[in-house]
Design a protein around this motif. Structure first.
Motif, PDB file in Angstrom:
ATOM      1  N   ARG A   1     -47.788 -82.284 -90.733  1.00 28.50           N
ATOM      2  CA  ARG A   1     -46.801 -82.138 -89.745  1.00 28.50           C
ATOM      3  C   ARG A   1     -47.400 -81.359 -88.663  1.00 28.50           C
ATOM      4  O   ARG A   1     -47.251 -81.653 -87.404  1.00 28.50           O
ATOM      5  CB  ARG A   1     -45.779 -81.410 -90.095  1.00 28.50           C
ATOM      6  CG  ARG A   1     -44.264 -81.260 -89.334  1.00 28.50           C
ATOM      7  CD  ARG A   1     -43.136 -80.648 -90.115  1.00 28.50           C
ATOM      8  NE  ARG A   1     -42.780 -81.357 -91.482  1.00 28.50           N
ATOM      9  CZ  ARG A   1     -43.116 -80.673 -92.683  1.00 28.50           C
ATOM     10  NH1 ARG A   1     -43.900 -79.673 -92.772  1.00 28.50           N
ATOM     11  NH2 ARG A   1     -42.663 -81.527 -93.688  1.00 28.50           N
TER      12      ARG A   1
ATOM     13  N   GLN B   1     -47.914 -91.464 -88.934  1.00 26.04           N
ATOM     14  CA  GLN B   1     -47.859 -90.699 -90.269  1.00 26.04           C
ATOM     15  C   GLN B   1     -49.230 -90.926 -90.975  1.00 26.04           C
ATOM     16  O   GLN B   1     -49.550 -90.033 -91.697  1.00 26.04           O
ATOM     17  CB  GLN B   1     -46.623 -91.069 -91.113  1.00 26.04           C
ATOM     18  CG  GLN B   1     -46.175 -90.287 -92.314  1.00 26.04           C
ATOM     19  CD  GLN B   1     -45.184 -91.023 -93.255  1.00 26.04           C
ATOM     20  OE1 GLN B   1     -44.184 -91.176 -92.514  1.00 26.04           O
ATOM     21  NE2 GLN B   1     -45.392 -90.729 -94.373  1.00 26.04           N
TER      22      GLN B   1
ATOM     23  N   GLU C   1     -41.070 -86.191 -90.667  1.00 27.63           N
ATOM     24  CA  GLU C   1     -40.766 -85.096 -91.256  1.00 27.63           C
ATOM     25  C   GLU C   1     -39.889 -85.323 -92.638  1.00 27.63           C
ATOM     26  O   GLU C   1     -40.533 -84.625 -93.466  1.00 27.63           O
ATOM     27  CB  GLU C   1     -40.058 -84.204 -90.338  1.00 27.63           C
ATOM     28  CG  GLU C   1     -40.882 -83.418 -89.324  1.00 27.63           C
ATOM     29  CD  GLU C   1     -40.264 -82.601 -88.311  1.00 27.63           C
ATOM     30  OE1 GLU C   1     -38.983 -82.215 -88.838  1.00 27.63           O
ATOM     31  OE2 GLU C   1     -40.559 -82.067 -87.328  1.00 27.63           O
TER      32      GLU C   1
ATOM     33  N   ASN D   1     -47.211 -79.794 -94.651  1.00 27.34           N
ATOM     34  CA  ASN D   1     -47.181 -78.952 -93.472  1.00 27.34           C
ATOM     35  C   ASN D   1     -48.209 -79.166 -92.619  1.00 27.34           C
ATOM     36  O   ASN D   1     -48.082 -79.144 -91.571  1.00 27.34           O
ATOM     37  CB  ASN D   1     -46.867 -77.432 -94.125  1.00 27.34           C
ATOM     38  CG  ASN D   1     -45.777 -77.332 -94.712  1.00 27.34           C
ATOM     39  OD1 ASN D   1     -44.842 -77.717 -94.576  1.00 27.34           O
ATOM     40  ND2 ASN D   1     -45.856 -76.087 -95.594  1.00 27.34           N
TER      41      ASN D   1
ATOM     42  N   SER E   1     -39.933 -88.123 -84.887  1.00 23.21           N
ATOM     43  CA  SER E   1     -40.425 -86.905 -85.336  1.00 23.21           C
ATOM     44  C   SER E   1     -39.655 -86.714 -86.610  1.00 23.21           C
ATOM     45  O   SER E   1     -40.270 -86.215 -87.583  1.00 23.21           O
ATOM     46  CB  SER E   1     -40.242 -85.904 -84.321  1.00 23.21           C
ATOM     47  OG  SER E   1     -41.197 -86.144 -83.206  1.00 23.21           O
TER      48      SER E   1
END
Length: 385
Positions: free
Chosen positions: A65, A17, A44, A62, A40
């Motif tokens: 990600r 991350q 998120e 976004n 994951s």
């Protein structure tokens, strides 16, 4: 830059991350499909919360990600410029992993371990090109904790540590440079916070609630040692203590306690199992501390003297610079002050006097004072003033 992360547990996912948020394409590897899926979803969820709190724009979340690519195929690491492993703390497992990895990545790819206590030099020794190997140790949770220890091995090429330090800074982290010695900076210097607190408990001098109260309310630490060990988990904290003790050739200063070992053996790991030094059962009644300030000040004085002694010894042995030692303990374990500055404030002579009184009482090497403290008292020096 494309960065590979091996291991999708809490630490691996956190590192992924961090570097994805910093703009890097990330390949997150794990052979366990369920673990990879959990990682994951966790990343998120974290990004969504950051966007909801306004700490990250929806567009940035976004984009982050989109830069994250979970995989169970190590062959996808061929184009990585840096690979960081965050797998089980087992030397043979890590060595075998990097032997395999060297046959996949380019000759210019930097290889790194997130180990918290294993020898970086020993892991590097398994590589055909050990000069490109280095330690990059994050603290959990990686997206939140600012500190990162950068640890060159004996074999690490000149200049790589500085390059990695600059890279870590570009991720918004605070890197410190540490010598490749057991526990590096934080896990070495912090050992007395746990060990001496347990010793005080074992002697019946004070109970766990009183010791935790003294070190938080009077000492200013964010968490007391027993609450913190329960939070970290005795499966982790005890293993690190045992590892550091063994790696230091059984130096008594790092000796584990039977009290914590028994919790570890029983599977009473702390919060994660519902029981450790404290009970976390719904019906459990928190123990009430003895708020005697005179007693509390003795506890704080004793634990703090050993912490300062450890920091002074680390400085004397060039484990890290003075400033990196201070930064490591304030940002890595959230101590209210740097230990060396704290020594100046208390008076180095008083700290030394506390240590000498403990040594005279116990005649144990765990209380031997660092020669640096003696020299500074003799020469009337200070760490900062």
């Amino acid at each position: 830059m494309i960065i590979g992360i091996i291991g999708s547990g809490a630490m691996g996912a956190g590192i992924a991350q961090v570097v994805a948020t910093a703009g890097h394409t990330v390949r997150l590897l794990d052979q366990n499909a369920e673990a990879l899926q959990r990682a994951s979803h966790s990343i998120e969820a974290n990004l969504r919360k950051l966007a909801e709190k306004g700490k990250l724009t929806t567009e940035a979340a976004n984009a982050t990600r989109a830069r994250l690519h979970p995989t169970n195929d190590i062959q996808q690491f061929t184009d990585c410029a840096l690979v960081i492993e965050a797998v089980i703390e087992d030397l043979m497992v890590k060595q075998q992993l990097f032997r395999q990895l060297e046959g996949i990545v380019s000759v210019d790819c930097v290889l790194a371990s997130n180990t918290s206590s294993l020898s970086i030099t020993s892991i590097a020794a398994a590589c055909q090109r050990p000069e490109r190997f280095i330690g990059i140790h994050f603290f959990n949770p990686a997206p939140v904790m600012q500190l990162v220890e950068v640890i060159p091995a004996i074999q690490t090429r000149s200049g790589l540590a500085a390059e990695i330090r600059n890279l870590v800074e570009s991720w918004g982290k605070l890197p410190v440079l540490a010598k490749d010695t057991p526990g590096f900076i934080v896990n070495r210097v912090a050992r007395p916070f746990y060990g001496e607190a347990i010793r005080i408990l074992e002697e019946g001098f004070a109970d766990i609630a009183t010791i935790d109260w003294a070190l938080t309310e009077l000492g200013g630490f964010r968490m007391g040692p027993f609450a913190l060990m329960d939070f970290i988990g005795h499966d982790v904290n005890y293993r690190v203590t045992e590892s550091v003790f063994t790696a230091f050739f059984y130096d008594p200063r790092y000796k584990p306690s039977f009290t914590q070992k028994r919790l570890f053996e029983a599977g009473y790991y702390g919060r994660k199992t519902g029981r450790g030094f404290y009970s976390y059962a719904p019906e459990a009644v928190p123990p009430v501390p003895n708020r005697d300030e005179a007693l509390g000040n003795v506890i704080v004085s004793r634990v703090l003297a050993l912490l300062i002694n450890e920091a002074a010894d680390a400085l004397a042995l060039n484990v890290a610079s003075r400033d990196d030692l201070e930064l490591a303990m304030t940002k890595g374990v959230n101590y209210p002050k740097g230990l060396l500055a704290w020594a100046d404030e208390l008076g180095i002579a008083d700290v030394l006097d506390t240590l000498d009184h403990l040594y005279a009482e116990y005649h144990e090497d765990r209380y031997r004072a660092s020669p640096l403290l003696r020299r500074m008292v003799r020469e009337r020096q200070h760490f900062f003033m």
